[in-house]
Write a protein that holds these residues in place. Structure first.
Motif, PDB file in Angstrom:
ATOM      1  N   ALA A  90      74.921  86.967   2.621  1.00 43.65           N
ATOM      2  CA  ALA A  90      74.575  85.603   3.017  1.00 43.65           C
ATOM      3  C   ALA A  90      74.448  84.738   1.768  1.00 43.65           C
ATOM      4  N   ASN A  91      75.005  83.517   1.817  1.00 43.86           N
ATOM      5  CA  ASN A  91      75.001  82.669   0.633  1.00 43.86           C
ATOM      6  C   ASN A  91      74.892  81.203   1.024  1.00 43.86           C
ATOM      7  N   VAL A 146      64.738  83.591   1.673  1.00 45.85           N
ATOM      8  CA  VAL A 146      65.455  82.338   1.931  1.00 45.85           C
ATOM      9  C   VAL A 146      66.407  82.534   3.103  1.00 45.85           C
ATOM     10  N   ASP A 147      66.322  81.636   4.087  1.00 44.04           N
ATOM     11  CA  ASP A 147      67.291  81.672   5.182  1.00 44.04           C
ATOM     12  C   ASP A 147      67.867  80.300   5.492  1.00 44.04           C
ATOM     13  N   GLY A 153      66.651  76.344  -1.517  1.00 40.27           N
ATOM     14  CA  GLY A 153      66.513  77.327  -0.469  1.00 40.27           C
ATOM     15  C   GLY A 153      65.065  77.641  -0.175  1.00 40.27           C
ATOM     16  N   PHE A 154      64.745  77.925   1.085  1.00 41.93           N
ATOM     17  CA  PHE A 154      63.371  78.236   1.500  1.00 41.93           C
ATOM     18  C   PHE A 154      63.442  79.066   2.774  1.00 41.93           C
ATOM     19  N   SER A 155      62.302  79.480   3.284  1.00 40.06           N
ATOM     20  CA  SER A 155      62.257  80.301   4.481  1.00 40.06           C
ATOM     21  C   SER A 155      61.876  79.467   5.692  1.00 40.06           C
ATOM     22  N   ASN A 156      62.461  79.808   6.808  1.00 38.97           N
ATOM     23  CA  ASN A 156      62.175  79.194   8.104  1.00 38.97           C
ATOM     24  C   ASN A 156      62.695  77.761   8.181  1.00 38.97           C
ATOM     25  N   SER A 157      62.918  77.319   9.408  1.00 36.04           N
ATOM     26  CA  SER A 157      63.383  75.953   9.631  1.00 36.04           C
ATOM     27  C   SER A 157      62.224  74.981   9.459  1.00 36.04           C
ATOM     28  N   ARG A 158      62.574  73.706   9.399  1.00 37.94           N
ATOM     29  CA  ARG A 158      61.575  72.659   9.234  1.00 37.94           C
ATOM     30  C   ARG A 158      61.690  71.673  10.387  1.00 37.94           C
ATOM     31  N   GLY A 159      60.543  71.291  10.938  1.00 39.83           N
ATOM     32  CA  GLY A 159      60.541  70.363  12.049  1.00 39.83           C
ATOM     33  C   GLY A 159      60.695  68.931  11.587  1.00 39.83           C
TER      34      GLY A 159
END
Length: 583
Positions: A232-233, A287-288, A240-246
């Protein structure tokens, strides 16, 4: 990876043949792995064993290891059984993988056939993946047939087929060009269909470096040795960070360091943190998702941006293009720049290809002389031979100049004998109809199983087809334009099949005619044509088969079907550009 299969009905002797082949091929110094498809819910584990207890308790995978061997068992638990390509991708690289079963997979196979066990179970000859038969009795098949106990002969055939030995390919039948009794005039499409159905590959296989494979024909299906992308790239430059943001304002603390293509970030990214990441960089641990740098403000060691941002935004998953083990190219495909790219991107270094088809071109006739050799008006400069040699080379084959022979039966026979020893197919032009000086046709009819196809085509009509010492001979018309048209329409797709490629159909599309014409019904005609800038297509002023200048003037052919009798200016006609014929 070189793959060859052994298939057949139950109790026909597949496993016994596999045992002997493994021993024979490894004895010759090649490394061999195998895979077998088990039927009837056959279990590789035994009840009461510790591993069986682990599996029945619910383990997804069980790895057994001892001082002798290790094995990994993976429970499907209702998932679909993987296909052969997925299993092959799990194996280490060896010289050859022998496959028992997996009949539906398109890899090449020998069908095992015992008369007393499967007398009524006939081989399905339409299955192109079956390339040979091993039997305990003679078989009347067009495929090569081996005695079931001829382990060495079968091993020779398999090694040659996968490119580990010499060329062993089944010859064409002497009567492969025969027409049904009573047929005299052959429609163009029927002639093409018969050629397509009766010809087969006549060259062996070899393995060559990928950087030498441009224009070659793939001999085996190819699977991805590595996923593309392999991990994954990031698809953008950003953070880059983890989880989505609202929705709404977001702020994340930026860590020291960065992730770049070829230089991954070694640390991990926790919740509330971000790391600088560039396009193509592997996503660091934690990071996703990635936010584009244009969408953030960097201030006081933190990034600020407005949401929302979806999960996995601006990232590419591993294998998003191609998964490891996926079939990426099929056998019979010609390798051009895009195919070279996908093979390289997925880790292929050496590629199995068919050996290049050797196409010999022979000129005959007392009137034929070398261009410029005389000013005698009764002599004809040899235009067909250089033209046909150029076409063969343009199609990726090895063009072999067989020279010119006079109208002498003995000399012609010697020339054909010499040709059969050095080429895979022969082109001649002229001399193959029924005139007093048509020595090619007379000799082929006497000793070479000649079939003269009278095709409802203009220009062209006579097409002489024969076998000479297992080598197919295409006798093209003597008029240069007719020879050119017949080479494009009939010889080009035939050579493709003989070379291991798929049958090729020329590109064509309808455009308005810039001319008017009447023609006879029941005959397909091809006109030298040029596509004009206004989108209309012009026809060459003369339809004479000797007007070679029209070939240079044209950039394609107009194809008029059998039922077309009148073309008016502006009417739609089918245009076949020369580029669609590979020239």
């Amino acid at each position: 990876m070189r793959v060859f299969g052994i298939t057949g009905w139950k109790n026909n002797g597949k496993t016994g043949l596999m045992e002997r082949l493994i021993a024979e091929i490894t004895r010759r110094g090649f490394s061999v792995s195998t895979t077998k498809h088990a039927h009837h819910r056959f279990d590789i584990d035994q009840e009461g064993k510790d591993s069986h207890r682990h599996r029945t308790a619910g383990a997804k995978q069980v790895l057994l290891s001892s001082s002798q061997r290790w094995a990994l068992m993976d429970e499907l638990r209702g998932e679909q059984e993987p296909d052969l390509a997925v299993h092959l991708a799990r194996l280490d690289t060896v010289d050859l993988v022998l496959v028992e079963g997996f009949k539906a997979s398109p890899h090449p196979k020998i069908e095992v056939h015992r008369a007393e066990v499967a007398r009524e179970a006939l081989i399905c000859l339409k299955d192109a993946s079956i390339v040979g038969v091993a039997s305990d009795q003679p078989q009347n098949l067009h495929l090569p047939v081996f005695d079931l106990d001829d382990t060495a002969g079968i091993a020779d055939f398999i090694l040659a087929h996968v490119g580990l030995g010499g060329s062993v390919v089944p010859p064409l039948k002497d009567d492969c060009f025969a027409l049904p009794e009573g047929m005299h005039w052959t429609p163009v499409q029927e002639a093409l269909d018969r050629l397509k159905g009766q010809l087969s590959t006549v060259v062996g296989a070899e393995k060559i470096p990928l950087d030498a494979a441009l224009g070659r024909i793939l001999a085996l299906d190819q699977v991805a040795l590595r996923a593309n992308p392999p991990a994954a790239n990031s698809a953008v430059d950003g953070y880059g960070f983890s989880n989505s943001r609202g929705a709404g304002f977001q702020e994340l603390q930026v860590l020291d360091g960065r992730a770049a293509a070829g230089a991954p970030y070694e640390g991990s990214v926790a919740a509330g943190q971000a790391v600088r990441i560039l396009t193509g960089a592997v996503l660091p641990a934690g990071v996703d998702s990635v936010v584009m740098q244009e969408d953030v403000a960097f201030q006081g060691g933190a990034i600020k941006f407005n949401g929302p941002l979806k999960p996995r935004a601006n990232t590419r998953r591993a294998g998003e293009d191609v998964d490891k083990g996926e079939v990426i190219l099929r056998a019979g495909q010609r390798l051009s720049a895009p195919e070279i790219a996908i093979l390289a991107a997925t880790g292929t270094q050496d590629v199995p290809v068919f050996q290049r088809l050797r196409v010999g071109v022979l000129s005959t006739g007392d009137e034929i002389v070398a261009p410029g050799s005389t000013q005698n008006p009764s002599a004809t400069y040899d235009a067909n031979r250089p033209m046909l040699l150029s076409l063969a080379a343009a199609w990726g084959h090895v063009a072999v100049d067989l020279g010119h022979v006079k109208d002498d039966r003995d000399v012609l026979e010697a020339a054909l004998n010499a040709a059969a020893a050095q080429v895979d197919v022969v082109f001649t032009s002229g001399g193959a109809s029924g005139g007093d000086e048509d020595h090619v046709g007379a000799l082929l009819a006497e000793k070479g199983a000649l079939q003269t196809w009278r095709i409802a085509i203009k220009p062209g009509r006579p097409l002489a087809l024969a076998m000479w010492q297992d080598v197919p001979v295409f006798g093209l018309p003597g008029n240069p334009v007719a020879a050119f048209v017949c080479a494009l329409i009939f010889a080009r797709p035939s050579l493709a099949v003989l070379s291991g490629a798929e049958w090729v159909v020329p590109l064509g599309f309808n455009v308005p005619a810039a001319f008017s014409k009447r023609k006879k019904p029941g005959r397909r005609e091809f006109l030298r044509a040029r596509l004009a800038e206004d989108g209309r297509v012009e026809a060459f002023a003369s339809e004479g088969s000797g007007r070679i200048s029209g070939l240079s003037w044209a950039n394609g052919l107009i194809e008029l079907s059998e039922d077309q009798t009148e073309i008016k200016e502006g009417s739609p006609v089918r245009f076949l550009p020369f580029s669609g014929f590979g020239i």
